[in-house]
Design a protein around this motif. Structure first.
Motif, PDB file in Angstrom:
ATOM      1  N   LEU A   1       0.814  -1.207   0.000  1.00 19.08           N
ATOM      2  CA  LEU A   1       0.000   0.000   0.000  1.00 19.08           C
ATOM      3  C   LEU A   1       0.856   1.269   0.000  1.00 19.08           C
ATOM      4  CD1 LEU A   1      -2.769  -1.092   2.542  1.00 19.08           C
ATOM      5  CD2 LEU A   1      -3.084  -0.668   0.080  1.00 19.08           C
ATOM      6  N   GLY A   2       2.164   1.096  -0.017  1.00 13.57           N
ATOM      7  CA  GLY A   2       3.064   2.243  -0.050  1.00 13.57           C
ATOM      8  C   GLY A   2       2.957   3.123   1.176  1.00 13.57           C
TER       9      GLY A   2
ATOM     10  N   TRP B   1      -2.618   7.588  14.387  1.00 14.83           N
ATOM     11  CA  TRP B   1      -3.171   8.637  13.524  1.00 14.83           C
ATOM     12  C   TRP B   1      -2.955   8.267  12.062  1.00 14.83           C
ATOM     13  CZ3 TRP B   1      -6.647  11.911  14.729  1.00 14.83           C
ATOM     14  CH2 TRP B   1      -6.927  13.015  13.919  1.00 14.83           C
ATOM     15  N   GLY B   2      -3.972   8.468  11.257  1.00 17.51           N
ATOM     16  CA  GLY B   2      -3.909   8.115   9.848  1.00 17.51           C
ATOM     17  C   GLY B   2      -4.686   6.851   9.539  1.00 17.51           C
ATOM     18  N   THR B   3      -4.891   5.996  10.531  1.00 14.23           N
ATOM     19  CA  THR B   3      -5.651   4.761  10.324  1.00 14.23           C
ATOM     20  C   THR B   3      -7.107   5.067   9.973  1.00 14.23           C
ATOM     21  OG1 THR B   3      -6.096   4.621  12.711  1.00 14.23           O
ATOM     22  CG2 THR B   3      -4.190   3.413  11.869  1.00 14.23           C
ATOM     23  N   GLN B   4      -7.624   6.196  10.487  1.00 13.79           N
ATOM     24  CA  GLN B   4      -9.023   6.549  10.215  1.00 13.79           C
ATOM     25  C   GLN B   4      -9.254   6.884   8.746  1.00 13.79           C
ATOM     26  OE1 GLN B   4      -6.763   8.499  11.588  1.00 13.79           O
ATOM     27  NE2 GLN B   4      -7.356  10.646  11.749  1.00 13.79           N
ATOM     28  N   ARG B   5      -8.194   7.234   8.044  1.00 17.86           N
ATOM     29  CA  ARG B   5      -8.326   7.576   6.628  1.00 17.86           C
ATOM     30  C   ARG B   5      -8.668   6.344   5.787  1.00 17.86           C
ATOM     31  NH1 ARG B   5      -2.981  10.397   4.867  1.00 17.86           N
ATOM     32  NH2 ARG B   5      -4.200  10.637   2.938  1.00 17.86           N
ATOM     33  N   MET B   6      -8.408   5.159   6.331  1.00 16.10           N
ATOM     34  CA  MET B   6      -8.673   3.927   5.586  1.00 16.10           C
ATOM     35  C   MET B   6     -10.029   3.315   5.907  1.00 16.10           C
ATOM     36  SD  MET B   6      -4.983   2.007   5.681  1.00 16.10           S
ATOM     37  CE  MET B   6      -4.664   2.412   7.403  1.00 16.10           C
ATOM     38  N   MET B   7     -10.380   3.274   7.205  1.00  6.31           N
ATOM     39  CA  MET B   7     -11.611   2.566   7.559  1.00  6.31           C
ATOM     40  C   MET B   7     -12.088   3.023   8.938  1.00  6.31           C
ATOM     41  SD  MET B   7     -12.192  -1.548   7.537  1.00  6.31           S
ATOM     42  CE  MET B   7     -13.806  -2.277   7.817  1.00  6.31           C
TER      43      MET B   7
ATOM     44  N   GLY C   1       0.007   5.193  -0.412  1.00  8.81           N
ATOM     45  CA  GLY C   1       0.778   6.366  -0.040  1.00  8.81           C
ATOM     46  C   GLY C   1       0.385   7.085   1.232  1.00  8.81           C
ATOM     47  N   LYS C   2      -0.405   6.476   2.067  1.00  6.57           N
ATOM     48  CA  LYS C   2      -0.812   7.157   3.300  1.00  6.57           C
ATOM     49  C   LYS C   2       0.272   7.049   4.374  1.00  6.57           C
ATOM     50  CE  LYS C   2      -5.804   6.617   2.757  1.00  6.57           C
ATOM     51  NZ  LYS C   2      -5.762   6.083   1.389  1.00  6.57           N
ATOM     52  N   THR C   3       0.339   8.052   5.229  1.00 11.74           N
ATOM     53  CA  THR C   3       1.239   8.024   6.375  1.00 11.74           C
ATOM     54  C   THR C   3       0.466   7.571   7.606  1.00 11.74           C
ATOM     55  OG1 THR C   3       2.666   9.783   5.520  1.00 11.74           O
ATOM     56  CG2 THR C   3       2.688   9.420   7.906  1.00 11.74           C
ATOM     57  N   ILE C   4       1.059   6.668   8.354  1.00  8.40           N
ATOM     58  CA  ILE C   4       0.488   6.194   9.611  1.00  8.40           C
ATOM     59  C   ILE C   4       1.421   6.642  10.730  1.00  8.40           C
ATOM     60  CG2 ILE C   4      -0.285   4.214  10.947  1.00  8.40           C
ATOM     61  CD1 ILE C   4      -1.868   4.675   8.358  1.00  8.40           C
ATOM     62  N   ALA C   5       0.889   7.382  11.676  1.00  6.77           N
ATOM     63  CA  ALA C   5       1.697   7.876  12.796  1.00  6.77           C
ATOM     64  C   ALA C   5       1.386   7.076  14.060  1.00  6.77           C
ATOM     65  CB  ALA C   5       1.423   9.352  13.036  1.00  6.77           C
ATOM     66  N   ILE C   6       2.443   6.703  14.778  1.00  7.22           N
ATOM     67  CA  ILE C   6       2.307   5.986  16.054  1.00  7.22           C
ATOM     68  C   ILE C   6       3.219   6.680  17.050  1.00  7.22           C
ATOM     69  CG2 ILE C   6       2.556   3.794  17.255  1.00  7.22           C
ATOM     70  CD1 ILE C   6       2.232   2.402  14.525  1.00  7.22           C
ATOM     71  N   ARG C   7       2.632   7.237  18.088  1.00  9.84           N
ATOM     72  CA  ARG C   7       3.404   7.998  19.080  1.00  9.84           C
ATOM     73  C   ARG C   7       3.177   7.398  20.469  1.00  9.84           C
ATOM     74  NH1 ARG C   7       5.546  13.564  19.155  1.00  9.84           N
ATOM     75  NH2 ARG C   7       4.996  13.528  16.947  1.00  9.84           N
ATOM     76  N   VAL C   8       4.260   6.985  21.108  1.00  9.87           N
ATOM     77  CA  VAL C   8       4.193   6.360  22.432  1.00  9.87           C
ATOM     78  C   VAL C   8       4.714   7.338  23.480  1.00  9.87           C
ATOM     79  CG1 VAL C   8       4.863   4.371  23.840  1.00  9.87           C
ATOM     80  CG2 VAL C   8       4.617   4.120  21.344  1.00  9.87           C
TER      81      VAL C   8
ATOM     82  N   ASP D   1       1.727  17.920   6.170  1.00 10.29           N
ATOM     83  CA  ASP D   1       0.721  18.910   5.761  1.00 10.29           C
ATOM     84  C   ASP D   1       0.046  18.527   4.449  1.00 10.29           C
ATOM     85  OD1 ASP D   1       1.224  20.451   7.985  1.00 10.29           O
ATOM     86  OD2 ASP D   1       2.648  21.774   6.966  1.00 10.29           O
ATOM     87  N   ALA D   2       0.815  17.948   3.549  1.00 13.65           N
ATOM     88  CA  ALA D   2       0.269  17.603   2.238  1.00 13.65           C
ATOM     89  C   ALA D   2      -0.835  16.560   2.323  1.00 13.65           C
ATOM     90  CB  ALA D   2       1.385  17.096   1.331  1.00 13.65           C
TER      91      ALA D   2
END
Length: 255
Positions: free
Chosen positions: A20-21, A150-156, A167-174, A209-210
């Motif tokens: 999925l890039g 963050w970003g997972t909501q963009r898929m489902m 090409g989506k970015t998935i952010a994981i912050r601990v 931002d993009a």
């Protein structure tokens, strides 16, 4: 406890992420200890959060045992898979059993994942948290790590069509560990929520931002996005709950 299916499932998932890039922003994963019981408390914005959430512990070589609702375990395919990965079944009507199961796993040295909001946040902001996370950690004598996805909501997620475009970015912050005592679960839950709110704001600010234009539906209204406000989301949750109750009632009547 043998893990026959979990490692190959992780490898398969990573292959899917590459196909999925997807790009990953991983921050603070060094807070996850390499051994010993630890509870990871995640925000909840997508149906896919438990798939991506495990990556928070991957750099430490840990497998996360997620607490998940009973309906997933009742599924003909999902149930056996979840049990093979030693996830923890949660019956919302009889939560005491899952509480003790999670405590037992933590005392045995496992990493356990929990979604203290209990349901997906339509507003993309932190909902009020249940006190279960701090009570479980306190009973097991282990730390709680706040984690933001963050970003997972963009898929489902709720109310939006699925989008698995590339090409989506998935952010994981601990975040840094918290050490609840259980003396005041309400106050300690408020501390956990406040820290998760801070981490969420940091994660949204650091997101490309993009990929996050002003007014984007997946961004909280308070941060310039088009998601429902928490008040609007609460009304939508209530309507959904009433609709489910109506459909269950109609189903029983037809029987």
């Amino acid at each position: 406890m043998r893990d026959v299916t979990y490692p190959p499932i992780i490898l398969t998932a990573k292959a899917a992420f590459r196909a999925l890039g997807q790009r990953f922003q991983m921050t603070g994963t060094d807070h996850v200890p390499r051994e010993g019981g630890v509870l990871l408390a995640f925000n909840h914005v997508s149906y896919l959060d438990f798939i991506y959430g495990g990556l928070a512990a991957n750099p430490s070589g840990r497998l996360v045992r997620f607490m998940a609702k009973r309906e997933i375990f009742d599924h003909a395919v999902g149930g056996p898979v979840m049990r093979s990965m030693h996830h923890i079944e949660v019956d919302r009507g009889e939560g005491i059993a899952s509480f003790h199961a999670a405590v037992e796993r933590l005392r045995a040295g496992d990493a356990v994942g929990i979604f203290p909001e209990a349901t997906i946040s339509r507003s993309m902001e932190l909902k009020e948290l249940k006190t279960g996370a701090v009570r479980i950690a306190a009973a097991a004598g282990v730390p709680v790590l706040p984690v933001i996805l963050w970003g997972t909501q963009r898929m489902m997620t709720k109310d939006h069509p699925r989008d698995f475009s590339r090409g989506k970015t998935i952010a994981i912050r601990v975040g840094e560990p918290l050490h609840p005592t259980g003396d005041d679960p309400v106050a300690e839950t408020a501390v956990l929520r406040a820290r998760m709110v801070e981490l969420l704001a940091e994660t949204v600010r650091a997101y490309p931002d993009a990929e996050q234009p002003p007014g984007a539906w997946w961004v909280p209204a308070s941060m310039g996005g088009g998601a429902p406000t928490p008040e609007e989301a609460a009304a939508m949750d209530l309507a959904e709950k009433r609709d489910r109750a109506r459909r269950r009632s109609e189903k029983r009547t037809k029987r």
